[in-house]
Write an enzyme that holds these catalytic residues in place. Structure first.
Site, short mmCIF file in Angstrom:
data_model
loop_
_atom_site.label_atom_id
_atom_site.label_comp_id
_atom_site.label_asym_id
_atom_site.label_seq_id
_atom_site.Cartn_x
_atom_site.Cartn_y
_atom_site.Cartn_z
N LYS A 1 37.90 -30.92 40.64
CA LYS A 1 37.28 -32.10 41.23
C LYS A 1 35.99 -32.42 40.48
CE LYS A 1 35.44 -33.68 45.73
NZ LYS A 1 35.23 -33.30 47.14
N LYS B 1 34.67 -27.24 40.92
CA LYS B 1 33.98 -28.45 41.37
C LYS B 1 32.82 -28.71 40.41
CE LYS B 1 31.97 -30.76 45.38
NZ LYS B 1 31.63 -30.65 46.81
#
Length: 246
Positions: free
Chosen positions: A171, A119
């Site tokens: 992400k 992330k």
């Protein structure tokens, strides 16, 4: 995948591990409406804390170990409510191992972990944070991955795999296709890519002023994520794709 927009915020996000808290209510509502639906519970605290960070704050820094305990409690309640997947996105070191241990201790052995393992500390989450009424104080660069650090991005996903993650995730996805490919080359696990709110908004706004053809660009962007090596793809265009086809 369910995300909460909570009106019951406190310093630790305790609403997330309450049997009748928002996390559990969302999962039960989804399962009752469509019993065969696969429900993934986003497991984090940023929308449930009054400071907007993804865990317990101690002297303006995240208390990693205290956050792991709370992630375990949230995960157990979500699984009991009917979640098929626990999807930790807090970027807390050791989160997958802690969640797996907490689930197994309660006999929830078949609950799967889809970890938001890579992330990035990206600027592309803005529209989601605005829509969710984020109360973030400061920034998350101390626990999310440096967007320019390719080696750290790979290492984070491999660590989560070693801890027992069933599916890692990158992400955002669209600006980090190289990272998707790096992880795909290093792992045989299913790999997810998340086209986040900022990526969605850029396509929508550019289309609105006539700069691009939305229909074609959506499919090109999703195709690029798939080509890079992603298996499941999370996107706000999912309904459009389902109704209109690829």
């Amino acid at each position: 995948m369910t995300f909460g927009v909570s009106h019951h915020k406190d310093a630790v996000g305790s609403d997330t591990w309450q049997e009748n808290g928002l996390v559990c209510r969302m999962i039960r509502a989804a399962k009752e409406a469509v019993p065969e639906m696969i429900v993934m519970s986003d497991t984090c605290f940023c929308e449930y804390t009054d400071h907007g960070h993804c865990g317990v704050l101690h002297r303006h820094a995240i208390d990693n170990d205290a956050t792991l305990v709370n992630l375990g409690k949230q995960s157990v309640q979500a699984a009991r409510a009917g979640a098929d997947f626990i999807a930790p996105s807090s970027a807390t070191d050791g989160q997958v191992a802690a969640i797996r241990q907490a689930l197994d201790a309660e006999g929830l052995h078949e609950t799967t972990i889809l970890s938001c393992s890579t992330k990035l500390a990206s600027s592309l989450y803005g529209p989601f944070r605005e829509a969710g009424g984020s109360s973030l104080q400061g920034e998350r660069k101390t626990y999310q991955v440096d967007p320019m650090n390719r080696r750290e991005a790979l290492r984070e996903s491999l660590l989560d795999e070693a801890e027992g993650a069933d599916t890692p995730m990158v992400k955002p996805a669209g600006m980090y296709l190289d990272l998707i490919r790096d992880i795909r080359n290093a792992s045989d696990l299913p790999l997810a890519g998340y086209q986040v709110s900022g990526e969605y908004a850029m396509i929508k706004f550019a289309s609105k002023v006539g700069a691009i053809d939305e229909h074609n660009v959506v499919r090109e962007s999703i195709g690029a994520i798939k080509r890079a090596g992603a298996d499941p793809i999370f996107t706000y265009f999912a309904l459009d794709l389902a109704l209109q086809g690829i």
